[in-house]
Design a protein around this motif. Structure first.
Motif, PDB file in Angstrom:
ATOM      1  N   GLN A   1       0.968  -1.227  -0.046  1.00 17.86           N
ATOM      2  CA  GLN A   1       0.136  -0.062  -0.027  1.00 17.86           C
ATOM      3  C   GLN A   1       0.882   1.331   0.040  1.00 17.86           C
ATOM      4  O   GLN A   1       0.621   2.080  -0.938  1.00 17.86           O
ATOM      5  N   ILE A   2       1.858   1.146   0.791  1.00 14.35           N
ATOM      6  CA  ILE A   2       2.668   2.432   1.005  1.00 14.35           C
ATOM      7  C   ILE A   2       3.599   2.724  -0.508  1.00 14.35           C
ATOM      8  O   ILE A   2       3.457   3.710  -0.874  1.00 14.35           O
ATOM      9  N   LEU A   3       4.198   1.780  -1.090  1.00 12.47           N
ATOM     10  CA  LEU A   3       4.734   1.697  -2.065  1.00 12.47           C
ATOM     11  C   LEU A   3       3.978   2.160  -3.185  1.00 12.47           C
ATOM     12  O   LEU A   3       4.465   2.991  -4.164  1.00 12.47           O
ATOM     13  N   SER A   4       2.675   1.688  -3.449  1.00 14.59           N
ATOM     14  CA  SER A   4       1.825   1.986  -4.363  1.00 14.59           C
ATOM     15  C   SER A   4       1.236   3.455  -4.399  1.00 14.59           C
ATOM     16  O   SER A   4       1.067   4.127  -5.290  1.00 14.59           O
ATOM     17  N   ARG A   5       1.340   4.122  -3.181  1.00 13.96           N
ATOM     18  CA  ARG A   5       0.907   5.244  -2.859  1.00 13.96           C
ATOM     19  C   ARG A   5       1.796   6.267  -2.995  1.00 13.96           C
ATOM     20  O   ARG A   5       1.585   7.362  -3.680  1.00 13.96           O
ATOM     21  N   TYR A   6       2.796   6.185  -2.793  1.00 12.70           N
ATOM     22  CA  TYR A   6       4.054   7.076  -2.676  1.00 12.70           C
ATOM     23  C   TYR A   6       4.948   7.052  -3.720  1.00 12.70           C
ATOM     24  O   TYR A   6       5.857   7.884  -4.063  1.00 12.70           O
ATOM     25  N   THR A   7       5.178   5.784  -4.559  1.00 12.86           N
ATOM     26  CA  THR A   7       6.138   5.701  -5.597  1.00 12.86           C
ATOM     27  C   THR A   7       5.284   5.016  -6.748  1.00 12.86           C
ATOM     28  O   THR A   7       3.917   4.444  -6.822  1.00 12.86           O
TER      29      THR A   7
ATOM     30  N   LEU B   1       6.659   2.306  -8.232  1.00  9.06           N
ATOM     31  CA  LEU B   1       7.118   1.044  -8.641  1.00  9.06           C
ATOM     32  C   LEU B   1       5.836   0.008  -8.559  1.00  9.06           C
ATOM     33  O   LEU B   1       6.376  -1.149  -9.256  1.00  9.06           O
ATOM     34  N   ILE B   2       4.933  -0.067  -8.018  1.00  7.53           N
ATOM     35  CA  ILE B   2       4.035  -1.222  -7.969  1.00  7.53           C
ATOM     36  C   ILE B   2       2.506  -0.506  -8.408  1.00  7.53           C
ATOM     37  O   ILE B   2       2.340   0.475  -8.031  1.00  7.53           O
ATOM     38  N   PRO B   3       1.555  -1.201  -9.035  1.00 11.09           N
ATOM     39  CA  PRO B   3       0.305  -0.682  -9.239  1.00 11.09           C
ATOM     40  C   PRO B   3      -0.532  -0.764  -7.941  1.00 11.09           C
ATOM     41  O   PRO B   3      -0.090  -1.504  -6.967  1.00 11.09           O
ATOM     42  N   ARG B   4      -1.622  -0.117  -7.694  1.00 10.33           N
ATOM     43  CA  ARG B   4      -2.280   0.099  -6.473  1.00 10.33           C
ATOM     44  C   ARG B   4      -3.287  -1.272  -6.807  1.00 10.33           C
ATOM     45  O   ARG B   4      -4.042  -1.226  -7.454  1.00 10.33           O
ATOM     46  N   TYR B   5      -3.194  -2.075  -5.602  1.00  8.52           N
ATOM     47  CA  TYR B   5      -3.982  -3.122  -5.630  1.00  8.52           C
ATOM     48  C   TYR B   5      -4.999  -2.977  -4.354  1.00  8.52           C
ATOM     49  O   TYR B   5      -4.551  -2.547  -3.166  1.00  8.52           O
ATOM     50  N   ILE B   6      -6.069  -3.038  -4.691  1.00  6.62           N
ATOM     51  CA  ILE B   6      -7.314  -2.918  -3.651  1.00  6.62           C
ATOM     52  C   ILE B   6      -7.582  -3.796  -2.703  1.00  6.62           C
ATOM     53  O   ILE B   6      -7.770  -3.752  -1.452  1.00  6.62           O
ATOM     54  N   TRP B   7      -6.966  -5.199  -2.996  1.00  5.98           N
ATOM     55  CA  TRP B   7      -6.974  -6.247  -2.005  1.00  5.98           C
ATOM     56  C   TRP B   7      -5.944  -6.072  -0.694  1.00  5.98           C
ATOM     57  O   TRP B   7      -6.246  -6.686   0.382  1.00  5.98           O
ATOM     58  N   THR B   8      -5.063  -5.255  -0.798  1.00  7.95           N
ATOM     59  CA  THR B   8      -4.282  -5.231   0.339  1.00  7.95           C
ATOM     60  C   THR B   8      -4.961  -4.649   1.331  1.00  7.95           C
ATOM     61  O   THR B   8      -4.594  -5.163   2.463  1.00  7.95           O
ATOM     62  N   GLU B   9      -5.655  -3.783   1.371  1.00  5.45           N
ATOM     63  CA  GLU B   9      -6.133  -3.150   2.579  1.00  5.45           C
ATOM     64  C   GLU B   9      -7.199  -3.979   3.347  1.00  5.45           C
ATOM     65  O   GLU B   9      -7.037  -4.181   4.581  1.00  5.45           O
ATOM     66  N   GLU B  10      -7.832  -5.180   2.421  1.00  4.49           N
ATOM     67  CA  GLU B  10      -8.757  -5.912   3.167  1.00  4.49           C
ATOM     68  C   GLU B  10      -7.814  -6.934   3.954  1.00  4.49           C
ATOM     69  O   GLU B  10      -8.237  -7.417   5.064  1.00  4.49           O
ATOM     70  N   ILE B  11      -6.611  -7.557   3.416  1.00  5.16           N
ATOM     71  CA  ILE B  11      -5.855  -8.636   3.808  1.00  5.16           C
ATOM     72  C   ILE B  11      -5.324  -7.874   5.145  1.00  5.16           C
ATOM     73  O   ILE B  11      -5.056  -8.608   6.148  1.00  5.16           O
ATOM     74  N   ALA B  12      -4.883  -6.675   5.111  1.00  6.36           N
ATOM     75  CA  ALA B  12      -3.934  -5.999   6.251  1.00  6.36           C
ATOM     76  C   ALA B  12      -5.243  -5.902   7.191  1.00  6.36           C
ATOM     77  O   ALA B  12      -4.777  -6.239   8.573  1.00  6.36           O
ATOM     78  N   ARG B  13      -6.425  -5.746   6.994  1.00 11.37           N
ATOM     79  CA  ARG B  13      -7.446  -5.422   8.148  1.00 11.37           C
ATOM     80  C   ARG B  13      -7.803  -7.015   8.654  1.00 11.37           C
ATOM     81  O   ARG B  13      -7.781  -6.910   9.907  1.00 11.37           O
ATOM     82  N   PHE B  14      -7.793  -7.918   8.012  1.00 11.58           N
ATOM     83  CA  PHE B  14      -8.194  -9.104   8.567  1.00 11.58           C
ATOM     84  C   PHE B  14      -6.921  -9.775   9.315  1.00 11.58           C
ATOM     85  O   PHE B  14      -7.195 -10.315  10.334  1.00 11.58           O
TER      86      PHE B  14
END
Length: 166
Positions: free
Chosen positions: A30-36, A38-51
């Motif tokens: 999430q951090i890398l996609s938001r501020y660089t 380098l990688i695309p923004r994946y929406i599933w990362t927020e859900e997995i982090a919350r779980f």
């Protein structure tokens, strides 16, 4: 029975370590996609982090109940007599046991609700998340029964130093 509880306690410590390590991956993405770029923004990362975070909190609470390191508030005055001190400990442990049993009882309904759902983004069956509440209640119940037994038998250890904490 104590050996089984000790093994379960060690398993919980391993699980929380694995979950903490697993939490680093989606949060870093999430951090890398938001501020660089380098990688695309994946929406599933927020859900997995919350779980992962939900499980970390509940497993951490399970460990803390056995360690005696769960936060508490001294409402009852400390007594100089061992009998009153035991009564005070039993009152606190029985109050915690009541809460543990409520997590177990109503957590079952929570689990049943989750068994009919899937997470929106990742498609995980929600029972995998909702089972955490009744499992926490059952674990707290076991650990509190052990603690009450130790207190009654006079083998209770100093809070924060029991069962290999530290």
């Amino acid at each position: 029975m104590r050996m089984i509880l000790e093994g379960y306690y060690r398993l919980l410590k391993v699980l929380i370590t694995v979950l903490m390590a697993a939490l680093i991956v989606p949060v870093s993405m999430q951090i890398l996609s938001r501020y660089t770029g380098l990688i695309p923004r994946y929406i599933w990362t927020e859900e997995i982090a919350r779980f992962c975070f939900v499980w970390i909190i509940l497993i951490g609470a399970m460990i803390a109940v056995r360690d005696g390191t769960h936060f508490d508030v001294d409402v009852l005055p400390h007594s100089t007599t061992p009998g009153m001190e035991l009564a005070s400990k039993l009152f606190v442990n029985l109050a915690m046991l009541t809460m543990a049993l409520s997590f177990l009882w109503w957590g079952r309904d929570f689990f049943v609700l989750g068994s009919r759902q899937q997470s929106e983004i990742f498609g995980l069956p929600m029972w995998m998340i909702y089972i955490a509440w009744p499992l926490a209640g059952a674990t707290w119940t076991l650990f509190l029964i052990e603690r009450i037994y130790d207190d009654i038998r006079g083998h209770g250890q100093i809070e924060g130093d029991s069962h290999g904490a530290g």
